[in-house]
Write a protein that holds these residues in place. Structure first.
Motif, PDB file in Angstrom:
ATOM      1  N   ILE A 161       0.713  -1.080   0.081  1.00 11.61           N
ATOM      2  CA  ILE A 161       0.029  -0.186  -0.047  1.00 11.61           C
ATOM      3  C   ILE A 161       0.811   1.149  -0.102  1.00 11.61           C
ATOM      4  O   ILE A 161       1.731   1.334   0.928  1.00 11.61           O
ATOM      5  N   LYS A 162       0.707   2.122  -0.921  1.00  6.15           N
ATOM      6  CA  LYS A 162       1.760   3.247  -0.952  1.00  6.15           C
ATOM      7  C   LYS A 162       0.965   4.361  -0.310  1.00  6.15           C
ATOM      8  O   LYS A 162      -0.237   4.798  -0.862  1.00  6.15           O
ATOM      9  N   ILE A 163       1.697   5.010   0.459  1.00  2.00           N
ATOM     10  CA  ILE A 163       1.197   6.509   1.157  1.00  2.00           C
ATOM     11  C   ILE A 163       2.004   7.558   0.653  1.00  2.00           C
ATOM     12  O   ILE A 163       3.070   7.611   1.020  1.00  2.00           O
ATOM     13  N   ILE A 164       1.364   8.478  -0.165  1.00  2.00           N
ATOM     14  CA  ILE A 164       2.267   9.505  -0.627  1.00  2.00           C
ATOM     15  C   ILE A 164       1.696  10.801   0.046  1.00  2.00           C
ATOM     16  O   ILE A 164       0.643  11.050   0.041  1.00  2.00           O
ATOM     17  N   LEU A 196       3.297  -1.208   4.025  1.00  2.00           N
ATOM     18  CA  LEU A 196       3.178   0.225   3.744  1.00  2.00           C
ATOM     19  C   LEU A 196       4.493   1.009   3.462  1.00  2.00           C
ATOM     20  O   LEU A 196       5.533   0.838   4.090  1.00  2.00           O
ATOM     21  N   GLU A 197       4.214   1.411   2.118  1.00  2.00           N
ATOM     22  CA  GLU A 197       5.539   2.131   1.293  1.00  2.00           C
ATOM     23  C   GLU A 197       5.253   3.571   1.379  1.00  2.00           C
ATOM     24  O   GLU A 197       4.395   3.900   0.819  1.00  2.00           O
ATOM     25  N   PHE A 198       5.986   4.307   2.287  1.00  2.00           N
ATOM     26  CA  PHE A 198       5.915   5.717   2.352  1.00  2.00           C
ATOM     27  C   PHE A 198       6.646   6.491   1.455  1.00  2.00           C
ATOM     28  O   PHE A 198       7.986   6.286   1.387  1.00  2.00           O
ATOM     29  N   ALA A 199       6.062   7.343   0.784  1.00  2.00           N
ATOM     30  CA  ALA A 199       6.696   7.975  -0.374  1.00  2.00           C
ATOM     31  C   ALA A 199       6.117   9.602  -0.471  1.00  2.00           C
ATOM     32  O   ALA A 199       5.419   9.883   0.311  1.00  2.00           O
ATOM     33  N   LEU A 258      -1.823  -2.706  -3.841  1.00  2.00           N
ATOM     34  CA  LEU A 258      -2.861  -2.945  -3.235  1.00  2.00           C
ATOM     35  C   LEU A 258      -3.958  -1.666  -3.369  1.00  2.00           C
ATOM     36  O   LEU A 258      -5.150  -1.523  -3.576  1.00  2.00           O
ATOM     37  N   GLU A 259      -3.154  -0.158  -2.997  1.00  2.00           N
ATOM     38  CA  GLU A 259      -4.071   0.870  -2.542  1.00  2.00           C
ATOM     39  C   GLU A 259      -2.888   1.904  -2.822  1.00  2.00           C
ATOM     40  O   GLU A 259      -1.796   1.728  -2.206  1.00  2.00           O
ATOM     41  N   VAL A 260      -3.345   3.172  -3.304  1.00  2.00           N
ATOM     42  CA  VAL A 260      -2.540   4.108  -3.466  1.00  2.00           C
ATOM     43  C   VAL A 260      -3.270   5.378  -2.647  1.00  2.00           C
ATOM     44  O   VAL A 260      -4.267   5.793  -3.188  1.00  2.00           O
TER      45      VAL A 260
END
Length: 378
Positions: A161-164, A196-199, A258-260
């Motif tokens: 899941i990417k959190i921008i 959780l991929e934080f960017a 899975l979700e951005v």
């Protein structure tokens, strides 16, 4: 095939060209971490396996941090079991009281994790090391015992899941506020078994201390791990800490998530997580008047030098209220020493605080600051 940074790490550690979320794999481990409270059970299981040695004496870290200095005989026995295991199997990275610290601070600060690593630790907040571009996750003591013997473990590759984060952080808002706000949005199961991929531009601007905090708390949203792509700040942090060669993986442009989720932080206030779930988060303006009895400053989430500098700047020349206790806990001996050198301890002591040696102590309800019935701590 395009992959996320997490998928690339798993593929590299199980000898495959690519992996997909949900796939079961056996993967080699770069570091296995345990503490005084999780190692004793693992030692029992390791002895049952019948292994004559550990898989690699340089890829195990054993840290005294939870009930130290020992609060009672039972706590002393926990450390003794870990100490004897470290000596018997010649574990190189054993951190004794006085040379130790909170595991999730001293392990990366000691150069034991580099970008691209796959790390497991018998502590849920092992995901902290994702701030260095590694995939790190918590396991149970039995899994740790198996990894000591085999140097590998089985995993289900987690979806990402990417959190921008976009915008500009307001004054007095940092990494802790970002992750609390995010957990409040996701809930405690919102990222269950995910990565959780934080960017985003906000992450790029954050210092390592804030990134460690963000990845540390990924578990509070149910995530298997939190991760941030390594950049020049990570390389600078690692300079002088390690001589290991590494290649820092990055997510491919076409990687599937899975979700951005995009979050604009420009209007974000300082955040507070209230009882009894980490997801019960409110902006500080909505909390109202709450009488507190004690303030604890420290933990593996916020026991770094930057945290103490910020607190000391508020307390300089002032005293805490007579009705409040303030406990200050540096995360490592190195941080403790730098606080002395910078005069931060003088500021805290003059303000009325008590200084504790590095320990998880009150954070887990162990010791060094347990509350009385009905008391409130910040």
């Amino acid at each position: 095939m395009s992959m996320t940074i997490t998928e690339k790490i798993f593929a590299a550690h199980c000898g495959k060209e690519s992996v997909k979320p949900g796939e079961l794999v056996y993967a080699g481990i770069d570091l296995v971490m345990g503490t005084d409270v999780t190692v004793p059970l693992a030692v029992e299981e390791f002895n049952k396996i019948g292994a004559e040695s550990v898989f690699d004496t340089t890829k195990i870290a054993l840290v005294n941090d939870h009930f130290v200095p020992a609060k009672d005989i039972k706590a002393a026995e926990l450390s003794k079991t870990m100490r004897e295991f470290a000596r018997k199997y010649n574990v190189k990275s054993y951190f004794e009281v006085g040379r130790s610290g909170l595991c999730h601070c001293i392990v990366p600060d000691s150069g034991l994790v580099v970008p691209g690593d796959l790390v497991i630790g018998a502590d849920s907040h092992t995901c902290t090391y994702g701030a260095l571009g590694a995939f790190a996750t918590g396991v149970g003591s039995t899994d740790m015992a198996a990894a000591w013997a085999l140097g590998e473990n089985w995993f289900k590759v987690p979806p990402s899941i990417k959190i921008i984060y976009k915008g500009k952080l307001p004054r007095m808002v940092g990494g802790k506020d970002l992750i609390l706000h995010t957990i409040g949005m996701l809930g405690v199961e919102g990222a269950l078994y995910g990565a959780l991929e934080f960017a985003g531009e906000v992450i790029d601007e954050l210092p390592l201390a804030d990134r460690f905090t963000i990845c540390n708390m990924a578990i509070e949203a149910g995530a298997k791990g939190g991760i941030i792509e390594a950049d020049t700040k990570v390389l600078e942090y690692l300079r002088g800490r390690t001589d290991r060669a590494f290649v820092a993986p990055k997510s491919d442009p076409g990687a599937e998530y899975l979700e951005v989720i995009e979050i604009d932080v420009s209007g974000l206030e300082p955040q507070i997580s209230l009882p009894y779930l980490p997801s019960n988060v409110k902006p500080v303006s909505q909390v109202g008047s709450v009488k507190i009895d004690q303030v604890g400053l420290g933990s593996c989430t916020n026991g770094r030098l930057e945290d103490f500098r910020a607190a000391a700047s508020l307390l300089d020349g002032r005293r805490i209220a007579d009705s409040i206790r303030l406990i200050v806990i540096p995360a490592t001996q190195e941080i403790y020493l730098k606080m002395i050198e910078e005069g931060l301890l003088t500021t805290f002591i003059k303000a009325g605080a008590v200084i504790s040696p590095p320990t998880c102590g009150p954070c887990i309800g162990g010791h060094m600051g347990i509350l009385a019935e009905g008391e409130v701590v910040l």
